[in-house]
Scaffold this active site. Sequence first.
Site, mmCIF file in Angstrom:
data_model
loop_
_atom_site.group_PDB
_atom_site.id
_atom_site.type_symbol
_atom_site.label_atom_id
_atom_site.label_comp_id
_atom_site.label_asym_id
_atom_site.label_seq_id
_atom_site.Cartn_x
_atom_site.Cartn_y
_atom_site.Cartn_z
ATOM 1 N N GLU A 130 9.289 37.531 40.057
ATOM 2 C CA GLU A 130 8.138 36.651 40.207
ATOM 3 C C GLU A 130 8.106 35.996 41.585
ATOM 4 O O GLU A 130 7.438 34.986 41.787
ATOM 5 C CB GLU A 130 8.152 35.571 39.110
ATOM 6 C CG GLU A 130 9.288 34.574 39.202
ATOM 7 C CD GLU A 130 10.541 35.009 38.447
ATOM 8 O OE1 GLU A 130 11.333 34.125 38.081
ATOM 9 O OE2 GLU A 130 10.726 36.227 38.242
ATOM 10 N N ASP A 153 7.289 31.329 44.486
ATOM 11 C CA ASP A 153 7.850 31.809 43.226
ATOM 12 C C ASP A 153 7.077 31.154 42.084
ATOM 13 O O ASP A 153 6.726 29.970 42.154
ATOM 14 C CB ASP A 153 9.339 31.415 43.174
ATOM 15 C CG ASP A 153 10.033 31.877 41.910
ATOM 16 O OD1 ASP A 153 10.736 32.888 41.971
ATOM 17 O OD2 ASP A 153 9.876 31.215 40.874
ATOM 18 N N ILE A 154 6.804 31.910 41.029
ATOM 19 C CA ILE A 154 6.084 31.359 39.868
ATOM 20 C C ILE A 154 7.026 30.450 39.079
ATOM 21 O O ILE A 154 8.120 30.860 38.688
ATOM 22 C CB ILE A 154 5.562 32.481 38.955
ATOM 23 C CG1 ILE A 154 4.648 33.435 39.734
ATOM 24 C CG2 ILE A 154 4.805 31.893 37.766
ATOM 25 C CD1 ILE A 154 4.169 34.623 38.934
#
Length: 757
Positions: free
Chosen positions: A681, A638-639
């Site tokens: 994301e 995940d960003i």
Amino acid sequence: MNLSKLLIILILLMSNITAKNLEKVSIQLDWLHQFQFAGYYIAKEKGYFEDEGLDVNIKEFNFNVNLLDDVLNFKSEYAIGKSSLIIDRLEGKQVVLLSAIYQESPMVLISLKNSNINKPTDLKNKKVMLTPDARSTASINSMIISQGLKLKDINFQPHSFKLEDLINGTTDAMGCYISNEPYILSKKNIDFTIHNPSDYGFDFYGGLLFTSKDELNNHPSRVKGIYKATLKGWEYAFNNIEETSKLIFEKFNTQKKSLDSLIYEGYALKKLAQYDKGLLGKIDLEKIEEIKRLYLLLGLKKDAINFRLDDLIYDVNKIALSKEEKDYLKDNPITLLSNSNFPPFTIKNDKIISGIELDYWNIITKKLNIKKNINIIEESYEAVKEIKNNVNYIKFAYSSNDYTKNTTTTKSITNIKIGLATLINKPFISDISELDNKRIAISKYSTLYSLFKNKYPNINYVEVDDFEEGLKLTSQKKVFGLIGKLPSLSYAITQKSLTNMKISGTFDEKFKMKLLLNNENEILKNILNKAIYTIKDEEKYKIKNKYYSVIYQTTIDYSWLYKIVVPLLIIIIIVIISNRKLNKEVKKRKIIEEKLHKVANVDALTNVYNRRKIESLYNRELIRVKRYQRELSIIFFDIDDFKLINDQLGHAIGDEVLIKLSTVVKNNIRSTDFFGRWGGEEFVIILPETNKIKATNVAHILKEKISATDFNIEKEVTCSFGVSQFEETDSGDSLLTRADDAMYYVKRNGKNNVKVV
């Protein structure tokens, strides 16, 4: 003397040694300590100034201080000022504006509701408290005049800086900061009216960080360091207003403000900085020109000298050469001494020299607008001799072995990482202590050898003559791996097509890449340093990526062959066996099918598999591993802080980050792996025939690749990774949940890391 006292003395001595390496400078504030200067406190407390080699003294305002004179006379190297600095420049004062923290000036007029002053025209014949400096109050004066009121029609009073004078009627209106006095009046339940010049189109800058032309010419690295560190400090302050307010409350609270008032001030100033619009620190040429025009219209400066706006506004990427330095370059050709046998730093191909050194030399010569003079001298010691005899010769240097008493070096251009090359089946080495008691090849002629031997004596070093011998021993499994400069390792592996080898780790130790020159040529050293300071991060990244990007490549890509040849053969066969009409129909149908397939299976933004497709592939792989008892691993990632990117830079920029990140990941996983966007994301990678050790290596590689990628935004993009392997007792959901939980563990515990469960 006991041991504890001796230890304390040693610590103090070390701290003094460290402090001596920092350049001492000061920033003079234009008012008392409050959130108005939060970014400077944060830059100091978080070590941002220190990271730039600076020891900064933040000086609180007192009424005996003349900000401009102090900077021009070197009592303070930097100060905070107002838009009136433009007038100072019109008068010939050599000031340079570094950044504008507030896109709108916080200064406003405030009147009480019960005074019936509802608009500027109501100020006629009223008492108004303003500072006597017309320049500082130009935005308020412009607002008044624009509404048809003459300044002589107002009874101006000297400013007492006491809000009680407004409350008790001593004055009818008062010049205040929108971030301070409204809070106090609201707490007292007093109704008031704000007369804001920006509401009438007068958006003057506030909180201008400035310095002198002399400081910029003589200490460009210092100026750049202050510029970078302060903006970084402001970014942190506005992203962490409560924490920053608490710091000011505890350490910089000379005004005895409440914590709530500091928090209020922080949010008010964040709005004035237009932080969410991405305008923090920006100075616009057209706005400066408009402010200059208003000052002239107000008659604050009648006989303005002509000056170029780019002389007033600091450009972090521009080289500020003095006339003496320009003349020197004109009269003295500079020559780089290089060799041709130090790949990839220097590479000889068909009598043409290229490589990392030449790429940087091209950038420097272009910035200085000089010829790219190069002389080839193969032996380093011979080049050093030439430099001692010619003040206009220079060479690249990486270690103290190159330096002599007759030479000196520039500031560091870039850092060269140290890496470890191993066979591809070896695990990722995240800490050098993992090499204890392992046989590690290292060049016996390298300065790296003495450094590592002294610092890490527990490694079993195997001396080799060159990289070729070290890689051969590694391939034969006679050593665990080879340590060397990362670009050199990468180049050697790829040039020899060693598809069974990889880079298994990088270490904190770095070599600083500098330019070596004659120590008598101080002017050339200053010129080169100025050019080095303006090398952009993206320019460094481009060079780095050019020579590092192949580090993890494990196979030669022949996919272009079948991508071109196979469709070509199909088309030829169709043409032969079908008539023209049928051929068109087949093509048309194929295009439609491909589009429908893509809509159903591919994420429209990132062009990777969508959740529907990745779930289908995952279920297929589960059946396979259960039937044949094969290995399967999952990576969830995940960003980090992606919401901030969207909120602060806009969804269009957020989309670009998602697209670029997907490309980076696709380019660094196997063709047999499945990569898809899980949602928002969040992404997932399915790795068939892979255990969790190998999957963890992949996650670490991706983490480093993403961190090193330039996303063309002012924030570093990082990701949090969760890794898990299929177990016999697993259901489809349990494996996904375990990897997902591992990822969220990382996000809760510092982010930008890998967790394996």
